[in-house]
Design a protein around this motif. Sequence first.
Motif, mmCIF file in Angstrom:
data_model
loop_
_atom_site.group_PDB
_atom_site.id
_atom_site.type_symbol
_atom_site.label_atom_id
_atom_site.label_comp_id
_atom_site.label_asym_id
_atom_site.label_seq_id
_atom_site.Cartn_x
_atom_site.Cartn_y
_atom_site.Cartn_z
ATOM 1 N N LEU A 1 33.744 -16.443 71.947
ATOM 2 C CA LEU A 1 34.228 -15.065 72.101
ATOM 3 C C LEU A 1 33.073 -14.128 72.451
ATOM 4 O O LEU A 1 33.205 -13.269 73.326
ATOM 5 N N ASP B 1 32.803 -11.933 75.838
ATOM 6 C CA ASP B 1 32.683 -10.477 75.822
ATOM 7 C C ASP B 1 31.609 -9.963 76.766
ATOM 8 O O ASP B 1 31.680 -8.818 77.208
ATOM 9 N N ASP C 1 37.804 -7.015 61.586
ATOM 10 C CA ASP C 1 37.357 -6.347 62.810
ATOM 11 C C ASP C 1 37.289 -7.311 63.985
ATOM 12 O O ASP C 1 37.400 -6.909 65.131
ATOM 13 N N LEU C 2 37.127 -8.600 63.729
ATOM 14 C CA LEU C 2 37.112 -9.573 64.812
ATOM 15 C C LEU C 2 38.516 -9.839 65.345
ATOM 16 O O LEU C 2 38.684 -10.153 66.514
ATOM 17 N N ARG D 1 39.665 -8.119 68.622
ATOM 18 C CA ARG D 1 39.203 -8.538 69.943
ATOM 19 C C ARG D 1 40.072 -9.607 70.581
ATOM 20 O O ARG D 1 40.321 -9.570 71.760
ATOM 21 N N TRP D 2 40.509 -10.589 69.794
ATOM 22 C CA TRP D 2 41.279 -11.628 70.443
ATOM 23 C C TRP D 2 42.719 -11.160 70.637
ATOM 24 O O TRP D 2 43.295 -10.440 69.848
#
Length: 123
Positions: free
Chosen positions: A65, A69, A92-93, A96-97
């Motif tokens: 990931l 990015d 928080d991760l 993104r996905w």
Amino acid sequence: MSRVALVVDDDPVSRLVLCHMLKGRGWAVEQAADVPAAVTCLGQAPYDVVVCDFHLPSGTGLDVLAAADVAAAAPAFVLVTGMIEHPSLPEDLTVRWGAHLTKPVSSQALDAALEQLFPAPTA
């Protein structure tokens, strides 16, 4: 023009099944078995989506990931995990996905993830 996916999984059967499912939906598919191979692929070609296992022999899907990015055109990202792993990941991760799939990945779950990431144009 078909979309292009990168499937990253160290398990050859899981990788083959995901590749087959994506090809059956008209996607062009490349594959990698570990983090270094995935990072190399991401540096060489643009992808519309990366479908990546969490546990890899040389790191995790989060390493892939991070590489996605910083790619020239950051692809959508689908993380594939076992059921227990996902709740332990930092929240928080998860922003993104684009989607999270649980193994074994069903056709319906893959379709739902792809429709969420690439909605059909409305008339």
